[in-house]
Design an enzyme around this catalytic site. Sequence first.
Site, mmCIF file in Angstrom:
data_model
loop_
_atom_site.group_PDB
_atom_site.id
_atom_site.type_symbol
_atom_site.label_atom_id
_atom_site.label_comp_id
_atom_site.label_asym_id
_atom_site.label_seq_id
_atom_site.Cartn_x
_atom_site.Cartn_y
_atom_site.Cartn_z
ATOM 1 N N ASP A 33 -16.213 15.040 0.892
ATOM 2 C CA ASP A 33 -15.243 15.109 -0.385
ATOM 3 C C ASP A 33 -14.621 16.466 -0.165
ATOM 4 O O ASP A 33 -15.198 17.414 0.748
ATOM 5 C CB ASP A 33 -16.108 15.137 -1.652
ATOM 6 N N ILE A 34 -13.530 16.734 -0.679
ATOM 7 C CA ILE A 34 -12.675 17.845 -0.795
ATOM 8 C C ILE A 34 -13.665 19.051 -1.583
ATOM 9 O O ILE A 34 -13.301 20.182 -1.581
ATOM 10 C CB ILE A 34 -11.617 17.772 -1.184
ATOM 11 N N ALA A 41 -17.181 12.770 -14.412
ATOM 12 C CA ALA A 41 -17.561 11.330 -14.858
ATOM 13 C C ALA A 41 -19.120 11.260 -13.995
ATOM 14 O O ALA A 41 -19.832 10.757 -14.794
ATOM 15 C CB ALA A 41 -16.764 10.560 -14.179
ATOM 16 N N PHE A 77 -13.452 6.089 -0.428
ATOM 17 C CA PHE A 77 -13.175 6.548 -2.049
ATOM 18 C C PHE A 77 -12.314 7.719 -2.029
ATOM 19 O O PHE A 77 -11.714 8.053 -2.988
ATOM 20 C CB PHE A 77 -14.283 6.631 -2.695
ATOM 21 N N GLY A 79 -9.280 10.625 -2.408
ATOM 22 C CA GLY A 79 -8.029 10.460 -2.848
ATOM 23 C C GLY A 79 -7.978 11.035 -4.282
ATOM 24 O O GLY A 79 -9.002 11.280 -5.076
ATOM 25 N N HIS A 123 -4.462 -1.647 -10.374
ATOM 26 C CA HIS A 123 -2.838 -1.022 -10.915
ATOM 27 C C HIS A 123 -1.943 -1.636 -9.919
ATOM 28 O O HIS A 123 -0.753 -1.554 -10.319
ATOM 29 C CB HIS A 123 -2.980 0.442 -10.796
ATOM 30 N N TYR A 146 0.410 6.442 -8.087
ATOM 31 C CA TYR A 146 -0.975 6.182 -7.604
ATOM 32 C C TYR A 146 -1.287 4.686 -7.297
ATOM 33 O O TYR A 146 -1.728 4.588 -6.097
ATOM 34 C CB TYR A 146 -1.954 6.268 -9.042
ATOM 35 N N LYS A 150 -2.153 2.888 -3.257
ATOM 36 C CA LYS A 150 -2.847 1.978 -2.906
ATOM 37 C C LYS A 150 -2.493 0.689 -2.266
ATOM 38 O O LYS A 150 -2.998 -0.001 -1.427
ATOM 39 C CB LYS A 150 -3.771 1.633 -4.350
#
Length: 174
Positions: A33-34, A41, A77, A79, A123, A146, A150
């Site tokens: 991960d960055i 969350a 995952f 982004g 979305h 966003y 995707k």
Amino acid sequence: MIKKILITGAAGLCGSVVSHGLTSKGYKIISCDIKTTPSPAAKALKIPLSKKINKIDLRKIDKVLKITKGVDAVIHFGGIPRHKPHEDVYKNIIDHNIVGTYNVFEACRINKVKRIIFASSAHIMGYHDRRKKLDDRSSFRPDSHYAVSKCFGESLSKLYSDKYNIKILNIRII
């Protein structure tokens, strides 16, 4: 047989849940991960993070090439998980979600990783009439920048599946 799985975005909610679940089933997980601290969350749900999260910026192809070397599958995952109005679209969506996703797919191709799960979003179908029944032939109707990122990821997955024979599963998260 899948032995080693890379999870990008492992500090986020979905990444940490999947990483924890697969680790408990005996899979060898490499997490990146960055950020190396849990997302708000994940922290709120008290999901334990992987023992080590490699700090990787998916915009850097050399780093993505290195971390995908020797893995059997990637669950992507990584982004920016949402876009707020008036944010810099290039910095927050194009830069991370589009360039980062391209780098993950391209590194998998180069390193001969033959399985990818791409975390997409419901979305991408956001502007369809909710009463209309949709299927796999329904066109994209993204409801945000966003969502457009995707759509890019799903389109890229079709290219890499057809052209390079990589098995790719797109999951549209609600």
